[in-house]
Design a protein around this motif. Structure first.
Motif, PDB file in Angstrom:
ATOM      1  N   SER A 144       0.845  -1.194   0.000  1.00  0.00           N
ATOM      2  CA  SER A 144       0.000   0.000   0.000  1.00  0.00           C
ATOM      3  C   SER A 144       0.881   1.245   0.000  1.00  0.00           C
ATOM      4  O   SER A 144       1.713   1.435   0.888  1.00  0.00           O
ATOM      5  CB  SER A 144      -0.902   0.006   1.243  1.00  0.00           C
ATOM      6  OG  SER A 144      -1.580   1.242   1.355  1.00  0.00           O
ATOM      7  N   LEU A 145       0.679   2.117  -0.999  1.00  0.00           N
ATOM      8  CA  LEU A 145       1.510   3.302  -1.150  1.00  0.00           C
ATOM      9  C   LEU A 145       0.662   4.515  -1.488  1.00  0.00           C
ATOM     10  O   LEU A 145      -0.444   4.391  -2.022  1.00  0.00           O
ATOM     11  CB  LEU A 145       2.545   3.076  -2.259  1.00  0.00           C
ATOM     12  CG  LEU A 145       3.541   1.924  -2.016  1.00  0.00           C
ATOM     13  CD1 LEU A 145       4.292   1.596  -3.293  1.00  0.00           C
ATOM     14  CD2 LEU A 145       4.500   2.281  -0.894  1.00  0.00           C
ATOM     15  N   THR A 146       1.190   5.690  -1.184  1.00  0.00           N
ATOM     16  CA  THR A 146       0.526   6.950  -1.494  1.00  0.00           C
ATOM     17  C   THR A 146       1.174   7.578  -2.718  1.00  0.00           C
ATOM     18  O   THR A 146       2.407   7.694  -2.792  1.00  0.00           O
ATOM     19  CB  THR A 146       0.610   7.929  -0.313  1.00  0.00           C
ATOM     20  OG1 THR A 146      -0.021   7.347   0.825  1.00  0.00           O
ATOM     21  CG2 THR A 146      -0.067   9.252  -0.640  1.00  0.00           C
ATOM     22  N   VAL A 147       0.352   7.989  -3.666  1.00  0.00           N
ATOM     23  CA  VAL A 147       0.838   8.595  -4.904  1.00  0.00           C
ATOM     24  C   VAL A 147       1.222  10.049  -4.645  1.00  0.00           C
ATOM     25  O   VAL A 147       0.414  10.830  -4.127  1.00  0.00           O
ATOM     26  CB  VAL A 147      -0.236   8.518  -6.004  1.00  0.00           C
ATOM     27  CG1 VAL A 147       0.227   9.215  -7.279  1.00  0.00           C
ATOM     28  CG2 VAL A 147      -0.618   7.064  -6.282  1.00  0.00           C
ATOM     29  N   ASN A 148       2.441  10.425  -5.016  1.00  0.00           N
ATOM     30  CA  ASN A 148       2.892  11.799  -4.828  1.00  0.00           C
ATOM     31  C   ASN A 148       2.527  12.704  -5.993  1.00  0.00           C
ATOM     32  O   ASN A 148       2.177  13.868  -5.797  1.00  0.00           O
ATOM     33  CB  ASN A 148       4.418  11.844  -4.632  1.00  0.00           C
ATOM     34  CG  ASN A 148       4.814  11.604  -3.198  1.00  0.00           C
ATOM     35  OD1 ASN A 148       3.957  11.413  -2.336  1.00  0.00           O
ATOM     36  ND2 ASN A 148       6.099  11.578  -2.930  1.00  0.00           N
ATOM     37  N   ALA A 149       2.645  12.179  -7.210  1.00  0.00           N
ATOM     38  CA  ALA A 149       2.362  12.994  -8.398  1.00  0.00           C
ATOM     39  C   ALA A 149       1.956  12.078  -9.539  1.00  0.00           C
ATOM     40  O   ALA A 149       2.333  10.899  -9.578  1.00  0.00           O
ATOM     41  CB  ALA A 149       3.583  13.820  -8.785  1.00  0.00           C
ATOM     42  N   VAL A 150       1.184  12.649 -10.468  1.00  0.00           N
ATOM     43  CA  VAL A 150       0.749  11.908 -11.645  1.00  0.00           C
ATOM     44  C   VAL A 150       0.999  12.765 -12.878  1.00  0.00           C
ATOM     45  O   VAL A 150       0.648  13.953 -12.902  1.00  0.00           O
ATOM     46  CB  VAL A 150      -0.755  11.551 -11.574  1.00  0.00           C
ATOM     47  CG1 VAL A 150      -1.183  10.782 -12.817  1.00  0.00           C
ATOM     48  CG2 VAL A 150      -1.064  10.740 -10.331  1.00  0.00           C
ATOM     49  N   HIS A 151       1.619  12.181 -13.892  1.00  0.00           N
ATOM     50  CA  HIS A 151       1.865  12.851 -15.170  1.00  0.00           C
ATOM     51  C   HIS A 151       1.492  11.877 -16.275  1.00  0.00           C
ATOM     52  O   HIS A 151       2.255  10.963 -16.588  1.00  0.00           O
ATOM     53  CB  HIS A 151       3.325  13.294 -15.297  1.00  0.00           C
ATOM     54  CG  HIS A 151       3.780  14.214 -14.220  1.00  0.00           C
ATOM     55  ND1 HIS A 151       3.416  15.549 -14.168  1.00  0.00           N
ATOM     56  CD2 HIS A 151       4.551  13.989 -13.125  1.00  0.00           C
ATOM     57  CE1 HIS A 151       3.959  16.119 -13.103  1.00  0.00           C
ATOM     58  NE2 HIS A 151       4.646  15.193 -12.448  1.00  0.00           N
ATOM     59  N   GLY A 152       0.306  12.046 -16.850  1.00  0.00           N
ATOM     60  CA  GLY A 152      -0.161  11.108 -17.854  1.00  0.00           C
ATOM     61  C   GLY A 152      -0.326   9.730 -17.242  1.00  0.00           C
ATOM     62  O   GLY A 152      -1.026   9.557 -16.235  1.00  0.00           O
ATOM     63  N   ARG A 153       0.334   8.741 -17.815  1.00  0.00           N
ATOM     64  CA  ARG A 153       0.257   7.372 -17.296  1.00  0.00           C
ATOM     65  C   ARG A 153       1.283   7.114 -16.197  1.00  0.00           C
ATOM     66  O   ARG A 153       1.238   6.078 -15.549  1.00  0.00           O
ATOM     67  CB  ARG A 153       0.474   6.374 -18.432  1.00  0.00           C
ATOM     68  CG  ARG A 153      -0.668   6.309 -19.456  1.00  0.00           C
ATOM     69  CD  ARG A 153      -0.242   5.522 -20.690  1.00  0.00           C
ATOM     70  NE  ARG A 153       0.362   4.242 -20.330  1.00  0.00           N
ATOM     71  CZ  ARG A 153       1.167   3.551 -21.127  1.00  0.00           C
ATOM     72  NH1 ARG A 153       1.495   4.025 -22.306  1.00  0.00           N
ATOM     73  NH2 ARG A 153       1.666   2.392 -20.725  1.00  0.00           N
TER      74      ARG A 153
END
Length: 205
Positions: A144-153
């Motif tokens: 289980s992890l927390t997403v820091n940033a998203v860029h496209g895929r």
């Protein structure tokens, strides 16, 4: 159900053909199989598998061809697998609710030190990329992890040294494939919105 908190790293010791699938013998290491009965579930790198036999700290699991087609890391001897017993809902949920059903296979874009931690960048397949949100939850190889940033895929995650030390992340490198499971909430929100659009389309026809 699971929480995405890995409690041991196991190792696949033996693989036997079983129809179109495989039977795995896994040395569960420090997981501890006390209290684990035949028929119980254990997540292996994010894949929910049923214990069909146990001997000491070794457990056997049958893996169907469908599961093998939808996941990675379960088809070769020596593979290390992140292990977690099924969740008891009267205990602490340190991560987030995880089903152990892999939604897609991601690819490691980069994995490098960043200050006192490490940055892991994963490229998600088109089919699930839209479910991954900044500060949302995602499961990578059962963690289980927390997403820091998203860029496209692509999405990035910061990992502390402890997480790397107690999982099979220590072996990851650019180009490796990983099992991904999206957050349950995202899955149900998408279905509700899709159903509303389908209902409105039917009403208009």
């Amino acid at each position: 159900m699971f929480s995405g908190i890995v409690t041991a790293v196991g190792r696949i010791e033996r693989i036997e053909p079983l129809g179109d699938g495989l039977r795995l013998t896994v040395d569960t290491g420090e997981l501890g199989l006390d209290g684990v009965a035949l028929g119980d579930s254990i997540a292996n790198s994010g894949v929910c598998l049923t214990v069909i036999e146990r001997d000491g700290n070794r457990a056997k699991f049958d893996v169907s061809r469908e599961t093998l087609n939808c996941s990675v890391g379960l088809d070769y001897v020596g593979s290390e697998v992140n292990l977690e017993k099924a969740l008891a809902l009267n205990g602490l949920i340190g991560g987030h609710l995880v089903t152990g059903h892999v939604d897609g296979i991601g690819e490691i874009v980069s994995f490098a030190p960043l200050a006192e931690s490490f940055e892991l960048v994963v490229r998600a397949p088109d089919s699930i990329a839209g479910y991954i949100a900044r500060k949302g939850s995602v499961t990578v190889n059962g963690v289980s992890l927390t997403v820091n940033a998203v860029h496209g895929r692509d999405f990035s995650i910061n990992l502390i040294p402890h997480t790397i030390a107690v999982t099979n992340f220590k072996h990851l490198k650019t180009g490796d494939k990983v099992n991904l499971e999206i957050d349950l909430i995202a899955r149900y929100v998408e279905r509700m919105m899709t159903w509303r659009d389908e209902r409105d389309a039917d009403a208009a026809s």
